[in-house]
Design a protein around this motif. Structure first.
Motif, mmCIF file in Angstrom:
data_model
loop_
_atom_site.group_PDB
_atom_site.id
_atom_site.type_symbol
_atom_site.label_atom_id
_atom_site.label_comp_id
_atom_site.label_asym_id
_atom_site.label_seq_id
_atom_site.Cartn_x
_atom_site.Cartn_y
_atom_site.Cartn_z
ATOM 1 N N SER A 28 0.828 -1.214 0.000
ATOM 2 C CA SER A 28 0.000 0.000 0.000
ATOM 3 C C SER A 28 0.861 1.263 0.000
ATOM 4 C CB SER A 28 -0.957 -0.001 1.187
ATOM 5 O OG SER A 28 -0.249 0.035 2.402
ATOM 6 N N THR A 29 1.993 1.248 0.709
ATOM 7 C CA THR A 29 2.907 2.391 0.690
ATOM 8 C C THR A 29 3.512 2.572 -0.690
ATOM 9 O OG1 THR A 29 3.437 1.961 3.001
ATOM 10 C CG2 THR A 29 4.925 3.396 1.805
ATOM 11 N N ALA A 30 3.792 1.487 -1.359
ATOM 12 C CA ALA A 30 4.332 1.570 -2.719
ATOM 13 C C ALA A 30 3.328 2.228 -3.660
ATOM 14 C CB ALA A 30 4.707 0.179 -3.214
ATOM 15 N N PHE A 31 2.053 1.822 -3.563
ATOM 16 C CA PHE A 31 1.030 2.428 -4.422
ATOM 17 C C PHE A 31 0.794 3.898 -4.060
ATOM 18 C CE2 PHE A 31 -0.417 -1.989 -5.399
ATOM 19 C CZ PHE A 31 -0.252 -1.889 -6.776
ATOM 20 N N LEU A 32 0.873 4.237 -2.776
ATOM 21 C CA LEU A 32 0.723 5.643 -2.377
ATOM 22 C C LEU A 32 1.846 6.503 -2.951
ATOM 23 C CD1 LEU A 32 -0.423 5.376 1.337
ATOM 24 C CD2 LEU A 32 -1.693 6.341 -0.563
ATOM 25 N N ASN A 33 3.062 5.992 -2.962
ATOM 26 C CA ASN A 33 4.179 6.740 -3.532
ATOM 27 C C ASN A 33 4.046 6.890 -5.040
ATOM 28 O OD1 ASN A 33 6.587 7.498 -1.617
ATOM 29 N ND2 ASN A 33 5.628 5.659 -0.798
ATOM 30 N N VAL A 34 3.549 5.859 -5.711
ATOM 31 C CA VAL A 34 3.299 5.968 -7.158
ATOM 32 C C VAL A 34 2.227 7.027 -7.419
ATOM 33 C CG1 VAL A 34 2.353 4.756 -9.151
ATOM 34 C CG2 VAL A 34 4.069 3.654 -7.739
ATOM 35 N N GLY A 35 1.189 7.035 -6.611
ATOM 36 C CA GLY A 35 0.147 8.057 -6.744
ATOM 37 C C GLY A 35 0.697 9.456 -6.525
ATOM 38 N N LEU A 36 1.555 9.606 -5.522
ATOM 39 C CA LEU A 36 2.177 10.900 -5.255
ATOM 40 C C LEU A 36 2.995 11.366 -6.455
ATOM 41 C CD1 LEU A 36 3.137 13.162 -3.214
ATOM 42 C CD2 LEU A 36 5.089 11.662 -2.825
ATOM 43 N N ILE A 37 3.776 10.485 -7.020
ATOM 44 C CA ILE A 37 4.611 10.854 -8.163
ATOM 45 C C ILE A 37 3.745 11.242 -9.361
ATOM 46 C CG2 ILE A 37 6.296 9.963 -9.830
ATOM 47 C CD1 ILE A 37 7.407 8.243 -7.498
ATOM 48 N N ILE A 38 2.682 10.492 -9.614
ATOM 49 C CA ILE A 38 1.801 10.796 -10.749
ATOM 50 C C ILE A 38 1.086 12.125 -10.550
ATOM 51 C CG2 ILE A 38 -0.307 10.038 -11.922
ATOM 52 C CD1 ILE A 38 0.733 7.153 -11.561
ATOM 53 N N ILE A 39 0.601 12.384 -9.334
ATOM 54 C CA ILE A 39 -0.085 13.654 -9.067
ATOM 55 C C ILE A 39 0.880 14.824 -9.191
ATOM 56 C CG2 ILE A 39 -1.188 15.019 -7.244
ATOM 57 C CD1 ILE A 39 -2.608 12.425 -6.400
ATOM 58 N N LEU A 40 2.080 14.686 -8.607
ATOM 59 C CA LEU A 40 3.057 15.771 -8.720
ATOM 60 C C LEU A 40 3.469 16.015 -10.171
ATOM 61 C CD1 LEU A 40 5.345 15.183 -5.617
ATOM 62 C CD2 LEU A 40 3.675 16.992 -5.971
ATOM 63 N N PHE A 41 3.574 14.939 -10.947
ATOM 64 C CA PHE A 41 3.908 15.097 -12.362
ATOM 65 C C PHE A 41 2.789 15.846 -13.098
ATOM 66 C CE2 PHE A 41 3.740 13.591 -16.763
ATOM 67 C CZ PHE A 41 5.015 13.912 -17.189
ATOM 68 N N SER A 42 1.549 15.467 -12.858
ATOM 69 C CA SER A 42 0.426 16.102 -13.552
ATOM 70 C C SER A 42 0.284 17.573 -13.180
ATOM 71 C CB SER A 42 -0.871 15.372 -13.214
ATOM 72 O OG SER A 42 -0.784 14.021 -13.570
ATOM 73 N N VAL A 43 0.301 17.856 -11.893
ATOM 74 C CA VAL A 43 0.159 19.242 -11.447
ATOM 75 C C VAL A 43 1.384 20.064 -11.840
ATOM 76 C CG1 VAL A 43 -0.054 20.710 -9.390
ATOM 77 C CG2 VAL A 43 -1.414 18.622 -9.580
ATOM 78 N N GLY A 44 2.555 19.475 -11.682
ATOM 79 C CA GLY A 44 3.780 20.186 -12.044
ATOM 80 C C GLY A 44 3.857 20.512 -13.525
ATOM 81 N N TRP A 45 3.401 19.580 -14.373
ATOM 82 C CA TRP A 45 3.425 19.837 -15.813
ATOM 83 C C TRP A 45 2.476 20.971 -16.173
ATOM 84 C CZ3 TRP A 45 2.265 15.717 -20.139
ATOM 85 C CH2 TRP A 45 2.763 16.171 -21.341
ATOM 86 N N THR A 46 1.354 21.048 -15.473
ATOM 87 C CA THR A 46 0.411 22.144 -15.711
ATOM 88 C C THR A 46 1.033 23.478 -15.325
ATOM 89 O OG1 THR A 46 -1.431 20.647 -15.263
ATOM 90 C CG2 THR A 46 -1.892 22.998 -15.173
ATOM 91 N N ILE A 47 1.692 23.523 -14.177
ATOM 92 C CA ILE A 47 2.305 24.773 -13.714
ATOM 93 C C ILE A 47 3.470 25.177 -14.611
ATOM 94 C CG2 ILE A 47 3.613 25.823 -11.809
ATOM 95 C CD1 ILE A 47 1.821 24.131 -9.928
ATOM 96 N N THR A 48 4.343 24.235 -14.948
ATOM 97 C CA THR A 48 5.462 24.585 -15.823
ATOM 98 C C THR A 48 4.985 24.901 -17.242
ATOM 99 O OG1 THR A 48 5.927 22.247 -16.280
ATOM 100 C CG2 THR A 48 7.186 23.310 -14.513
ATOM 101 N N GLY A 49 3.827 24.342 -17.629
ATOM 102 C CA GLY A 49 3.241 24.705 -18.922
ATOM 103 C C GLY A 49 2.827 26.163 -18.958
ATOM 104 N N MET A 50 2.298 26.663 -17.840
ATOM 105 C CA MET A 50 1.939 28.083 -17.772
ATOM 106 C C MET A 50 3.182 28.962 -17.817
ATOM 107 S SD MET A 50 -1.267 28.269 -15.130
ATOM 108 C CE MET A 50 -0.518 27.338 -13.809
ATOM 109 N N ILE A 51 4.241 28.529 -17.150
ATOM 110 C CA ILE A 51 5.500 29.283 -17.180
ATOM 111 C C ILE A 51 6.081 29.279 -18.588
ATOM 112 C CG2 ILE A 51 7.886 29.305 -16.346
ATOM 113 C CD1 ILE A 51 6.767 28.144 -13.694
#
Length: 104
Positions: A28-51
């Motif tokens: 479960s910790t492994a899946f939570l970390n994968v979820g964290l990485i995917i969410i940070l990638f998605s949100v981060g790509w949106t923010i850097t896309g605006m920049i």
């Protein structure tokens, strides 16, 4: 091409973190970390896309280095420093002290 390499690096990083967390903690910790990485990638790509939209034209600096590639490069650099801090304890060798005691 650059975009494909960046996505491959992210996929490899997800697999490494998933395996490391699964071995050290639980599934479960492994899946939570994968979820964290995917969410940070998605949100981060949106923010850097605006920049990138504020800094560059859509064509970018050539056919291979357009605005999307620029935003992915910015995201990868920011993620590198964040994950280096966040996962620093997972990749420090803690067995060195045990090996030196055994050789005495």
């Amino acid at each position: 091409m650059i975009t494909g390499v960046i996505f491959a690096i992210h996929l490899l990083f997800i697999l490494i973190i998933f395996t490391k967390k699964w071995q050290d903690e639980n599934l479960s910790t492994a899946f939570l970390n994968v979820g964290l990485i995917i969410i940070l990638f998605s949100v981060g790509w949106t923010i850097t896309g605006m920049i990138a939209k504020a800094v560059m034209e859509p064509e970018g600096l050539g056919r291979e280095f357009n605005r999307d590639t620029f935003s992915l490069v910015l995201l990868t650099i920011a993620e590198f420093f964040f994950y280096k801090f966040y996962y620093s304890e997972d990749f420090i060798a803690t067995d060195k002290g045990k090996q030196s005691q055994q050789s005495d």
